[in-house]
Scaffold this motif. Structure first.
Motif, short mmCIF file in Angstrom:
data_model
loop_
_atom_site.label_atom_id
_atom_site.label_comp_id
_atom_site.label_asym_id
_atom_site.label_seq_id
_atom_site.Cartn_x
_atom_site.Cartn_y
_atom_site.Cartn_z
N ALA A 25 0.85 -1.20 0.00
CA ALA A 25 0.00 0.00 0.00
C ALA A 25 0.88 1.24 0.00
CB ALA A 25 -0.92 0.01 1.22
N GLY A 26 0.38 2.30 -0.61
CA GLY A 26 1.15 3.53 -0.62
C GLY A 26 0.43 4.70 -1.25
N HIS A 27 0.80 5.87 -0.87
CA HIS A 27 0.38 7.18 -1.33
C HIS A 27 -0.45 7.88 -0.26
CE1 HIS A 27 0.59 9.86 -4.85
NE2 HIS A 27 -0.44 10.44 -4.28
N ASP A 28 0.15 8.91 0.32
CA ASP A 28 -0.47 9.76 1.35
C ASP A 28 -0.71 9.05 2.68
OD1 ASP A 28 -0.35 11.86 -0.38
OD2 ASP A 28 -2.50 12.09 -0.65
N LEU A 29 -0.09 7.90 2.87
CA LEU A 29 -0.09 7.32 4.22
C LEU A 29 0.83 8.16 5.09
CD1 LEU A 29 0.11 3.52 3.35
CD2 LEU A 29 -1.90 4.79 4.16
N SER A 30 0.44 8.32 6.37
CA SER A 30 1.16 9.23 7.25
C SER A 30 1.05 8.75 8.69
CB SER A 30 0.57 10.64 7.15
OG SER A 30 -0.73 10.67 7.73
N LEU A 31 1.69 9.46 9.61
CA LEU A 31 1.58 9.14 11.03
C LEU A 31 0.15 9.29 11.55
CD1 LEU A 31 4.86 10.74 12.47
CD2 LEU A 31 4.37 8.31 12.14
N HIS A 32 -0.66 10.05 10.84
CA HIS A 32 -2.05 10.26 11.27
C HIS A 32 -2.95 9.08 10.92
CE1 HIS A 32 -1.07 14.37 12.32
NE2 HIS A 32 -0.59 14.57 11.11
N ASN A 33 -2.68 8.42 9.81
CA ASN A 33 -3.64 7.42 9.32
C ASN A 33 -3.07 6.02 9.14
OD1 ASN A 33 -2.28 7.37 6.72
ND2 ASN A 33 -3.37 9.24 6.17
N LEU A 34 -1.77 5.85 9.31
CA LEU A 34 -1.14 4.57 9.02
C LEU A 34 -1.52 3.49 10.03
CD1 LEU A 34 0.81 2.78 7.40
CD2 LEU A 34 2.68 3.74 8.77
N GLN A 35 -1.52 3.82 11.30
CA GLN A 35 -1.76 2.80 12.32
C GLN A 35 -3.14 2.16 12.15
OE1 GLN A 35 -1.71 4.08 16.48
NE2 GLN A 35 -0.83 2.11 17.04
N TYR A 36 -4.16 2.99 11.92
CA TYR A 36 -5.52 2.44 11.73
C TYR A 36 -5.57 1.57 10.49
CZ TYR A 36 -10.56 2.24 11.09
OH TYR A 36 -11.86 1.80 10.91
N PHE A 37 -4.95 2.00 9.41
CA PHE A 37 -4.94 1.22 8.18
C PHE A 37 -4.33 -0.16 8.45
CE2 PHE A 37 -3.56 -0.11 3.97
CZ PHE A 37 -4.59 0.34 3.15
N HIS A 38 -3.22 -0.18 9.18
CA HIS A 38 -2.56 -1.45 9.46
C HIS A 38 -3.36 -2.30 10.44
CE1 HIS A 38 0.51 -4.02 11.51
NE2 HIS A 38 0.77 -4.29 10.25
N GLN A 39 -4.01 -1.68 11.39
CA GLN A 39 -4.83 -2.44 12.33
C GLN A 39 -5.97 -3.16 11.61
OE1 GLN A 39 -5.97 0.64 15.07
NE2 GLN A 39 -4.26 0.24 16.47
N GLN A 40 -6.52 -2.52 10.60
CA GLN A 40 -7.63 -3.10 9.85
C GLN A 40 -7.16 -4.13 8.83
OE1 GLN A 40 -10.94 -2.35 10.68
NE2 GLN A 40 -9.81 -1.40 12.36
#
Length: 238
Positions: free
Chosen positions: A188-203
Motif C-alpha cells: 500500500a502507498g500514497h499519502d499514508l502518514s503518522l495520522h492514518n497509518l496505524q488504523y490502516f494497518h490495524q484493519q
C-alpha cells in the motif's frame, strides 16, 4: 510485521534544487536502513526531476534491504530494472510529465500488456507489483496478469480518513481481503502518514509492505529522520 519501505524521491528533489550532492542521497538511503527501514523505494521519471537513472545504478550495490523501483514500464525503464535486478518492481500507469501517481492501472483493459511486462521481469527474478485502486476486479486481473503483489493506491483513504475512518477503510478492506483470498501479496502507498497509518494497518494487518515518502520526509524536518522512521515502524507493530 509489515515492512516499511522509505521512498527517497523527495531527498533527491532537495538535492537537485541546488545541484551538487547535498543532501547525499546514498548516505540518506543507508541511514534509513540503519534506523530500521526494511526497504528503499525510488521512482525515477523521464525528466529526472528527482531520482535519476544513475542514482538507481549507484544505490543498488549499497543497499542491504529490499530495493523497490517504481515507474511506468517504458523501454528505458524496463532496461534499467532488468540491469539493476531489484527485489521488486512496482508498475504505475503514470504519464511522463505527471506530478505524482494519482490513479491505478486498469488491469482488465491492459491485461495483455501487463502480462508481457510481468513475464519479462520474472525472467530476471524480480518480484512484480501493480499499482491499483481498491477494486476487487483490478486485483483479480492483476493476478491473471502474473503480478506477485498489488500496491493499493491509498490517497482516497487518506482524504476520507479525517471525516470517517470506517468509511475510508471500507473499500480497501474489501480489496485487501480479496487479495488475501486469491493468494496475491499486498502492498500500500500514497499519502499514508503518522495520522492514518496505524488504523490502516490495524484493519489490514496482513499487509506485506507500505511505501511512504512525502509525509515521512516532511515529518523528518521536525522530528529528525531516525525518530520519524521509528514512529512509522511503531504504527506497523502487530
Amino acid at each position: 510485521m509489515t515492512k516499511l519501505s522509505v521512498n527517497i524521491n523527495k531527498v533527491a528533489t532537495l538535492r537537485n534544487a541546488r545541484g551538487g550532492n547535498n543532501p547525499d542521497l546514498l548516505k540518506v538511503a543507508k541511514d534509513c536502513e540503519m534506523f530500521g527501514a526494511q526497504g528503499i523505494t525510488v521512482h525515477p521519471r523521464p525528466d529526472g526531476r528527482h531520482i535519476r537513472y544513475n542514482d538507481v545504478y549507484e544505490l543498488s550495490p549499497l543497499l542491504t534491504t529490499e530495493f523497490n523501483i517504481e515507474g511506468y514500464p517504458s523501454e528505458d525503464f524496463v532496461k534499467l530494472v532488468c540491469d539493476v535486478k531489484p527485489s521488486q518492481v512496482t508498475l504505475v500507469p503514470d504519464k511522463p510529465d505527471q506530478l505524482t501517481s494519482n490513479a491505478g492501472w486498469d488491469t482488465e483493459k491492459y491485461l495483455d500488456f501487463l502480462t508481457d511486462i510481468a513475464a519479462c521481469f520474472h525472467e530476471s527474478g524480480i518480484r512484480v507489483s501493480f499499482f491499483v485502486s481498491a477494486d476487487k476486479r483490478m486485483v483479480e486481473y492483476s493476478k491473471q496478469a502474473g503480478a506477485d503483489r498489488v500496491e493499493l493506491y491509498t490517497e482516497p483513504y487518506a482524504a476520507a480518513y479525517m471525516q470517517s475512518s470506517e468509511f475510508a477503510i471500507k473499500e480497501f478492506l474489501e480489496a485487501a481481503s480479496y487479495a488475501k483470498e486469491i493468494g496475491i501479496g499486498l502492498n500500500a502507498g500514497h499519502d499514508l502518514s503518522l495520522h492514518n497509518l496505524q488504523y490502516f494497518h490495524q484493519q489490514i494487518p496482513w499487509l506485506d509492505e507500505v511505501s511512504i515518502g512525502h509525509a515521512l520526509i516532511c515529518d523528518a524536518l521536525y522530528l529528525g529522520l531516525e525518530e520519524t522512521i521509528h514512529q512509522y515502524l511503531a504504527c506497523l507493530k502487530d
